[in-house]
Write an enzyme that holds these catalytic residues in place. Structure first.
Site, PDB file in Angstrom:
ATOM      1  N   HIS A 250       0.449  -0.703  -0.434  1.00  0.00           N
ATOM      2  CA  HIS A 250      -0.133   0.429   0.048  1.00  0.00           C
ATOM      3  C   HIS A 250       1.369   1.309  -0.348  1.00  0.00           C
ATOM      4  O   HIS A 250       0.274   2.542  -0.683  1.00  0.00           O
ATOM      5  CB  HIS A 250      -0.958  -0.123   0.719  1.00  0.00           C
ATOM      6  CG  HIS A 250      -2.021  -0.996   1.076  1.00  0.00           C
ATOM      7  ND1 HIS A 250      -2.638  -1.685   1.946  1.00  0.00           N
ATOM      8  CD2 HIS A 250      -2.905  -1.643  -0.053  1.00  0.00           C
ATOM      9  CE1 HIS A 250      -4.051  -2.029   2.050  1.00  0.00           C
ATOM     10  NE2 HIS A 250      -3.935  -2.361   0.380  1.00  0.00           N
ATOM     11  N   HIS A 380      -4.373  -4.255 -10.929  1.00  0.00           N
ATOM     12  CA  HIS A 380      -2.982  -4.467 -10.517  1.00  0.00           C
ATOM     13  C   HIS A 380      -2.282  -4.315 -11.377  1.00  0.00           C
ATOM     14  O   HIS A 380      -1.574  -3.676 -11.916  1.00  0.00           O
ATOM     15  CB  HIS A 380      -2.504  -4.602  -9.489  1.00  0.00           C
ATOM     16  CG  HIS A 380      -2.738  -4.465  -8.457  1.00  0.00           C
ATOM     17  ND1 HIS A 380      -2.808  -3.399  -7.279  1.00  0.00           N
ATOM     18  CD2 HIS A 380      -4.334  -5.292  -7.387  1.00  0.00           C
ATOM     19  CE1 HIS A 380      -4.007  -2.814  -6.403  1.00  0.00           C
ATOM     20  NE2 HIS A 380      -4.225  -4.347  -5.588  1.00  0.00           N
TER      21      HIS A 380
END
Length: 411
Positions: A250, A380
């Site tokens: 993250h 992603h």
């Protein structure tokens, strides 16, 4: 195509992989949205049709259709119809988290994470002129602002019951991070600068406030009044959405997002680009090969010791995308070198012969399912390929190359 350490993500390969990922995602199409796939590309009926997977697949399909046309346009239209239909709660508003393959509700909670991706999908699809997307965007924007956005704190709430009458006594950095992404996409789609200001407000608290105060190790879990919960889920460290400890992946994702926030603002604050560099350098130093094997460790405790040592494809791809973005922003060739190194790792351990990507390996590069089983979506991976290819994504702009922020150089 031959593997080259000098350029492990060349243009022909990134296009080929992008086409393959979208084709793979097409296997997940169901009557009411897009399903979670297993390793062989079969839809997992027990997982139902989940709003976040449907939204992310719609987002990717719209991006691919916008750049290349083809069958992706049909997938994007199907996603928009599903988000306006079966996954939409006609009685209480907002989106159901999960419906069964027959369209009946399974999980009726209203989660900020899922709603962020609905807003992202709607924004991207509207930018790609997907039929019905403009109406979906109007609906998603109104729902997020009316139900989740807390203008007083400048952050988003986490989740509610179906009727929005009871909120969860928890706040999460993960859902707010994806709200930042969605807000930037909404700003790009609508031209409304207020969305970028909302994104900045979230980033200011979580990164300039919380991450900086913890050595650029971002606490993920908070009480309803935004007090840090450092031991949250210590007994469930492999939770796929709320793991214990800090999540370097993250930090890598945030590093890129801060640069997008900077580019979206007419007068951005000076801290954004330096913080992006600090987030990336801290995450890489702590999580790359902490156990002696190449790859990014998934989660660490507050002393940077591995908690979940598995390697996730999404972490490696976010590292690649962040390195590309920082190279664009700073002109520092060290970031381009890092991107090549991490792309080589992605190709060696996560890309398989079917042009779909493994989601998780153990620390030795063997397939694993400790946190993520199967191959739920391609979001992603496709994002990273777009950065490698230089393909524009609405809301993902980065300011052009110049001197490294505050005279920094890549470490």
């Amino acid at each position: 195509m031959d593997f080259s350490a000098d350029d492990p993500a060349p243009p022909e390969w990134t296009r080929e992989q992008g086409d393959g990922l979208v084709a793979w995602a097409g296997r997940s199409r169901q009557e009411h949205g897009f399903a979670w796939l297993d390793d062989d590309g079969r839809a997992r009926e027990e997982q139902g049709v989940q709003a976040w997977i449907t939204a992310r697949t719609t987002h990717v399909s719209a991006l691919h259709a916008r750049a290349h046309g083809g069958a992706a346009a049909g997938l994007a239209e199907h996603g928009v119809r599903s988000l306006r239909g079966s996954l939409r709660d006609a009685e209480h508003g907002g989106w159901l988290s999960t419906v069964a393959f027959d369209g009946s509700p399974v999980d009726t909670d209203k989660a900020g994470y899922q709603h962020a991706f609905v807003l992202l999908a709607a924004s991207t699809a509207a930018s790609a002129d997907v039929p019905g997307a403009a109406g979906l965007l109007d609906d998603a924007a109104a729902t997020v602002l009316d139900r989740f956005w807390d203008a007083e704190t400048g952050r988003a709430a986490e989740s509610f019951d179906r009727s929005f009458s009871r909120g969860e006594d928890y706040r999460g950095a993960n859902s707010n991070m994806h709200m930042v992404e969605a807000f930037l996409a909404a700003g790009a789609a609508t031209g409304d600068p207020a969305w970028a200001q909302r994104a900045l407000s979230i980033a200011d608290f979580l990164i300039r406030g919380q991450a900086a105060a913890h050595g650029y190790r971002l606490p993920e879990h908070y009480t309803a009044d935004w007090r840090v919960l450092p031991d949250y889920n210590r007994d469930r460290p492999a939770d796929p959405f709320r793991p214990y400890g800090w999540t370097p992946g993250h930090s890598l994702e945030w590093a890129r997002l801060l640069l997008h926030v900077e580019a979206a603002l007419e007068e951005p604050p000076a801290w954004l680009a330096p913080a992006a560099e600090d987030l990336l350098s801290t995450a890489v130093a702590a999580s790359w090969a902490p156990d002696g094997a190449d790859g990014f460790c998934y989660t660490l405790d507050w002393d940077d010791r591995p908690v979940i040592g598995e390697r996730m494809h999404w972490v490696a791809t976010e590292a690649c995308a962040a390195a590309h973005a920082l190279h664009t922003r700073t002109g520092d060739p060290g970031y381009a070198s890092s991107a090549r190194r991490w792309w080589a790792h992605v190709r060696e351990y996560f890309v398989d012969t079917a042009q779909n990507w493994r989601h998780e390996t153990d620390p030795h590069g063997r397939p694993s399912a400790t946190v993520w089983s199967g191959r739920p979506d391609v979001y992603h991976a496709y994002t990273a390929l777009s950065f490698a290819a230089g393909t524009p994504i609405p809301g993902y702009a980065v300011r052009g190359a110049g001197a490294a922020p505050e005279g920094r150089t890549h470490a």
